[in-house]
Design a protein around this motif. Structure first.
Motif, mmCIF file in Angstrom:
data_model
loop_
_atom_site.group_PDB
_atom_site.id
_atom_site.type_symbol
_atom_site.label_atom_id
_atom_site.label_comp_id
_atom_site.label_asym_id
_atom_site.label_seq_id
_atom_site.Cartn_x
_atom_site.Cartn_y
_atom_site.Cartn_z
ATOM 1 N N PRO A 59 -5.259 -1.847 -10.164
ATOM 2 C CA PRO A 59 -4.034 -1.051 -9.969
ATOM 3 C C PRO A 59 -4.121 0.332 -10.613
ATOM 4 O O PRO A 59 -3.602 1.307 -10.067
ATOM 5 C CB PRO A 59 -2.929 -1.888 -10.628
ATOM 6 N N ARG A 62 -6.203 2.512 -8.283
ATOM 7 C CA ARG A 62 -5.423 2.933 -7.113
ATOM 8 C C ARG A 62 -4.429 4.018 -7.480
ATOM 9 O O ARG A 62 -4.261 4.996 -6.753
ATOM 10 C CB ARG A 62 -4.722 1.729 -6.486
ATOM 11 N N ALA A 63 -3.772 3.857 -8.617
ATOM 12 C CA ALA A 63 -2.777 4.859 -9.049
ATOM 13 C C ALA A 63 -3.426 6.209 -9.329
ATOM 14 O O ALA A 63 -2.795 7.245 -9.161
ATOM 15 C CB ALA A 63 -2.033 4.358 -10.290
ATOM 16 N N CYS A 64 -4.697 6.189 -9.734
ATOM 17 C CA CYS A 64 -5.423 7.423 -10.046
ATOM 18 C C CYS A 64 -6.200 7.955 -8.843
ATOM 19 O O CYS A 64 -6.918 8.946 -8.969
ATOM 20 C CB CYS A 64 -6.377 7.197 -11.213
#
Length: 82
Positions: A59, A62-64
């Motif tokens: 996660p 993905r956020a980065c």
């Protein structure tokens, strides 16, 4: 009140902090994600280290904007990305 993405992880065989407490915590935090691994006890990181790494790292990747699913744990160091 917690206002941030929250992961609650519980071991199904945990005798110190029973899974029921994890379920209660997850219900008490709006939008929390609950993961219960039925085959582990209290030492989640020791018993399922690679799964634990993936659960936290994917996660964040993905956020980065990085690709998820990198191989981690089992002696494989994470490579820094330039």
């Amino acid at each position: 009140m917690i206002h941030t993405p929250t992961l609650v992880l519980a071991g199904g065989r945990d005798m110190m902090v029973p899974p029921s407490q994890g379920r209660h915590a997850a219900r008490s935090i709006s939008g929390a994600r609950l993961v219960v691994w039925s085959d582990v006890g209290h030492q989640v990181v020791d018993e399922r280290g690679d799964d634990f790494d993936a659960l936290l790292i994917d996660p964040v990747d993905r956020a980065c904007g990085r690709r998820a699913g990198r191989t981690v744990g089992a002696g494989y160091p994470l490579q820094s990305e330039a």
